[in-house]
Design an enzyme around this catalytic site. Structure first.
Site, PDB file in Angstrom:
ATOM      1  N   SER A 127       0.836  -1.204   0.000  1.00  0.00           N
ATOM      2  CA  SER A 127       0.000   0.000   0.000  1.00  0.00           C
ATOM      3  C   SER A 127       0.869   1.251   0.000  1.00  0.00           C
ATOM      4  CB  SER A 127      -0.867  -0.024   1.263  1.00  0.00           C
ATOM      5  OG  SER A 127      -1.463   1.227   1.490  1.00  0.00           O
ATOM      6  N   TYR A 152      -1.997  -1.943  10.920  1.00  0.00           N
ATOM      7  CA  TYR A 152      -2.233  -2.393   9.539  1.00  0.00           C
ATOM      8  C   TYR A 152      -1.091  -1.939   8.632  1.00  0.00           C
ATOM      9  CZ  TYR A 152      -3.707  -1.731   4.736  1.00  0.00           C
ATOM     10  OH  TYR A 152      -3.716  -1.701   3.365  1.00  0.00           O
ATOM     11  N   LYS A 156       2.143  -4.066   6.479  1.00  0.00           N
ATOM     12  CA  LYS A 156       2.531  -3.963   5.064  1.00  0.00           C
ATOM     13  C   LYS A 156       4.049  -3.755   4.970  1.00  0.00           C
ATOM     14  CE  LYS A 156      -1.440  -4.665   3.292  1.00  0.00           C
ATOM     15  NZ  LYS A 156      -1.673  -5.994   2.698  1.00  0.00           N
TER      16      LYS A 156
HETATM   17  C1  UD1 Z   1      -6.709   4.007   3.953  1.00  0.00           C
HETATM   18  C2  UD1 Z   1      -5.286   3.606   4.221  1.00  0.00           C
HETATM   19  C3  UD1 Z   1      -4.765   2.697   3.170  1.00  0.00           C
HETATM   20  C4  UD1 Z   1      -5.675   1.509   3.033  1.00  0.00           C
HETATM   21  C5  UD1 Z   1      -7.052   2.003   2.683  1.00  0.00           C
HETATM   22  C6  UD1 Z   1      -8.026   0.864   2.536  1.00  0.00           C
HETATM   23  C7  UD1 Z   1      -3.841   5.166   5.384  1.00  0.00           C
HETATM   24  C8  UD1 Z   1      -3.039   6.411   5.281  1.00  0.00           C
HETATM   25  N1  UD1 Z   1      -4.449   4.793   4.273  1.00  0.00           N
HETATM   26  O1  UD1 Z   1      -6.668   4.891   2.831  1.00  0.00           O
HETATM   27  O2  UD1 Z   1      -3.484   2.243   3.487  1.00  0.00           O
HETATM   28  O3  UD1 Z   1      -5.169   0.666   2.043  1.00  0.00           O
HETATM   29  O4  UD1 Z   1      -7.508   2.898   3.714  1.00  0.00           O
HETATM   30  O5  UD1 Z   1      -8.493   0.412   3.764  1.00  0.00           O
HETATM   31  O6  UD1 Z   1      -3.925   4.553   6.416  1.00  0.00           O
HETATM   32  N2  UD1 Z   1     -13.179  10.273   3.795  1.00  0.00           N
HETATM   33  C9  UD1 Z   1     -14.218  11.126   4.112  1.00  0.00           C
HETATM   34  N3  UD1 Z   1     -15.364  10.586   4.599  1.00  0.00           N
HETATM   35  C10 UD1 Z   1     -15.523   9.241   4.807  1.00  0.00           C
HETATM   36  C11 UD1 Z   1     -14.460   8.374   4.479  1.00  0.00           C
HETATM   37  C12 UD1 Z   1     -13.300   8.930   3.984  1.00  0.00           C
HETATM   38  O7  UD1 Z   1     -14.123  12.334   3.943  1.00  0.00           O
HETATM   39  O8  UD1 Z   1     -16.598   8.830   5.296  1.00  0.00           O
HETATM   40  C13 UD1 Z   1     -11.948  10.833   3.212  1.00  0.00           C
HETATM   41  C14 UD1 Z   1     -10.710  10.568   4.032  1.00  0.00           C
HETATM   42  O9  UD1 Z   1     -10.495  11.585   4.970  1.00  0.00           O
HETATM   43  C15 UD1 Z   1      -9.639  10.539   2.953  1.00  0.00           C
HETATM   44  C16 UD1 Z   1     -10.362  10.009   1.717  1.00  0.00           C
HETATM   45  O10 UD1 Z   1     -11.744  10.190   1.981  1.00  0.00           O
HETATM   46  O11 UD1 Z   1      -9.200  11.808   2.675  1.00  0.00           O
HETATM   47  C17 UD1 Z   1     -10.089   8.545   1.447  1.00  0.00           C
HETATM   48  O12 UD1 Z   1     -10.327   7.810   2.636  1.00  0.00           O
HETATM   49  P1  UD1 Z   1     -10.341   6.198   2.648  1.00  0.00           P
HETATM   50  O13 UD1 Z   1     -11.206   5.707   1.556  1.00  0.00           O
HETATM   51  O14 UD1 Z   1     -10.658   5.766   4.031  1.00  0.00           O
HETATM   52  O15 UD1 Z   1      -8.860   5.795   2.238  1.00  0.00           O
HETATM   53  P2  UD1 Z   1      -7.451   6.253   2.858  1.00  0.00           P
HETATM   54  O16 UD1 Z   1      -7.598   6.750   4.235  1.00  0.00           O
HETATM   55  O17 UD1 Z   1      -6.803   7.138   1.850  1.00  0.00           O
END
Ligand code: UD1
Length: 344
Positions: A127, A152, A156
Site C-alpha cells: 500500500s 495495519y 505492510k
Molecule cells: C486508507 C489507508 C490505506 C488503506 C485504505 C483501505 C492510510 C493512510 N491509508 O486509505 O493504506 O489501504 O484505507 O483500507 O492509512 N473520507 C471522508 N469521509 C468518509 C471516508 C473517507 O471524507 O466517510 C476521506 C478521508 O479523509 C480521505 C479520503 O476520503 O481523505 C479517502 O479515505 P479512505 O477511503 O478511508 O482511504 P485512505 O484513508 O486514503
C-alpha cells in the site's frame, strides 16, 4: 493454459477482480479464502463474467498444514498472489495482535512452503501507506518509508521486509511488491465489487451507500487541509485497472523478465483528486445528488498523496486507463446491483 496461479483472498474485493483478469489472460486460477470478509457467491460472479469457474478452497492461510495439502492437491502452481489479509486501519489500532498474527503468519506460511512446491513467483499486495505523508509529490518508489501510523500499515512494511530478506537469503523465487493507491469501483458487469461489512470506513462505499439512502449523510473529514479546496487528496484507481497490473506482474516474473528478484511498483493513476472533487464527479456522472456535510478531520489522515506511476508504465508495461467518471459510475452500478439482489 498459461499455468496455475494461487490467489489467496481471491473471494475478496481486489482478489476477485484479479481472478477474472488472470482467467481472461489464460491462467488457471485457484482461489483460497477463509471468507472472513467475503462471500462464496463471488465465485459464481467470476464464473458468470469469464465462463470459467475457478477452483475454490475454503481455508485459513494461517493453517500451514492445510496450505501444504492445497499445494499437494493442486500440483504445479507457478505463482501466488497474496491478497489474504486484514485491512481495516481503525480496527487494526484496536486489535493489533489480530492484525500482526493474520497478516504475518499467512505470509510466513507461504514463504515457507513455496520452495517445496516449485512456486516461481509471488505478488504481494502492499500500500502507498508505507510512504506516510511523502515530502515530494508525485511519490516514486524511491521515496523513503515513513513510520507506520497503524498496525495495519506496519504489517505492510514488515511483510515487504520479510519477503525481501527471504529472497536476498537465496529463496528460489521472485517477488513483485505492488503498492496500491486507493482502489475503488467495480467490474463493469456489476457481477463483482466491494462488499464492506457494517458501516463503511472507506470513502467510496460510503458515497454509494449514501446515494442509495442506506446512510443519511456523508461526512467529509476536513476542509481546512493545505490543498486547493481544503479537502484531502488521494489517487483513486479503478479496481479493474489494478487487477490487470497483477497479470502483468505474474507474466513478468514467469517470463523471466524481472530486473531484480524483488521489484516494487506504485499502482496509481498519477492524478490527485480531492474528496470534494470526487463528490462533484460522482454527482455529475451518475446524476445523483449526494447529501454531505463537512466535519472535523479524521485522526491519522494524511493531507495528500498521489502516485508517480512512470515505473509501472514503462517497466511493467501497465497504465491505468479508466476515467474517474467511469470508475465512480461502476461503483454506483454495483451498489444498484446489491439493491436489486436485496443484499443492501
Ligand atoms: C486508507 C489507508 C490505506 C488503506 C485504505 C483501505 C492510510 C493512510 N491509508 O486509505 O493504506 O489501504 O484505507 O483500507 O492509512 N473520507 C471522508 N469521509 C468518509 C471516508 C473517507 O471524507 O466517510 C476521506 C478521508 O479523509 C480521505 C479520503 O476520503 O481523505 C479517502 O479515505 P479512505 O477511503 O478511508 O482511504 P485512505 O484513508 O486514503
Amino acid at each position: 493454459m498459461k499455468g496455475r496461479i494461487l490467489v489467496t483472498g481471491g473471494a475478496g474485493y481486489i482478489g476477485s477482480h484479479t481472478a477474472v483478469e488472470l482467467q481472461n489472460a489464460g491462467y488457471e486460477v485457484i482461489i483460497l479464502d477463509n471468507l472472513s470478509n467475503s462471500n462464496a457467491e463471488v465465485i459464481d460472479g467470476i464464473e458468470r463474467i469469464t465462463g470459467i469457474r475457478p477452483a475454490f478452497v475454503k481455508m485459513d492461510l494461517q493453517d500451514k498444514e492445510a496450505l501444504r495439502q492445497l499445494f499437494e492437491d493442486y500440483p504445479g502452481i507457478k505463482g501466488v498472489i497474496n491478497f489474504a489479509a486484514s485491512k481495516a486501519v481503525g480496527e487494526s489500532v484496536k486489535k493489533p495482535l489480530l492484525y500482526y498474527r493474520n497478516n504475518l503468519v499467512t505470509i510466513l506460511n507461504l514463504l515457507d512452503l513455496m520452495p517445496d512446491y516449485g512456486v516461481e513467483a509471488l505478488v504481494f499486495s502492499s500500500s502507498c501507506t508505507v510512504y506516510g505523508q511523502p515530502d515530494i509529490l508525485p511519490v516514486t518508489e524511491e521515496a523513503p518509508i515513513k513510520p507506520a501510523l497503524s498496525p495495519y500499515g506496519n504489517t505492510k512494511q514488515i511483510c515487504e521486509e520479510i519477503i525481501t530478506d527471504t529472497i536476498h537469503a537465496g529463496a528460489p523465487f521472485k517477488s513483485i511488491l505492488l503498492r496500491y493507491f486507493n482502489p475503488v469501483g467495480a467490474h463493469p458487469s456489476a457481477e463483482i465489487g466491494e462488499l464492506p461489512l457494517g458501516v463503511p470506513q472507506n470513502l467510496l462505499p460510503y458515497v454509494t451507500q449514501t446515494a442509495m439512502g442506506i446512510r443519511e449523510k456523508l461526512s467529509v473529514f476536513g476542509d481546512d487541509y493545505d490543498t486547493p479546496d481544503g479537502s484531502c487528496i488521494r489517487d483513486y484507481i479503478h479496481v479493474v485497472d489494478l487487477a490487470k497490473a497483477h497479470v502483468k506482474a505474474v507474466d513478468r516474473m514467469l517470463n523471466g523478465e524481472s530486473a531484480d528478484a524483488v521489484e516494487i511498483f506504485n499502482l496509481g493513476t498519477g492524478k490527485g483528486v480531492s474528496v470534494l472533487e470526487l463528490i462533484k464527479t460522482f454527482e455529475e456522472s451518475t446524476g445523483v445528488k449526494l447529501n454531505y456535510e463537512i466535519v472535523g478531520r479524521r485522526e491519522g489522515d494524511i493531507t495528500k498523496v498521489w502516485a508517480d506511476p512512470e515505473k509501472a508504465n514503462k517497466v511493467l508495461g501497465w497504465t491505468a486507463t479508466e476515467t474517474l467518471a467511469d470508475t465512480l459510475t461502476s461503483a454506483w452500478k454495483w451498489q444498484q446491483h446489491l439493491r436489486e439482489k436485496g443484499i443492501m
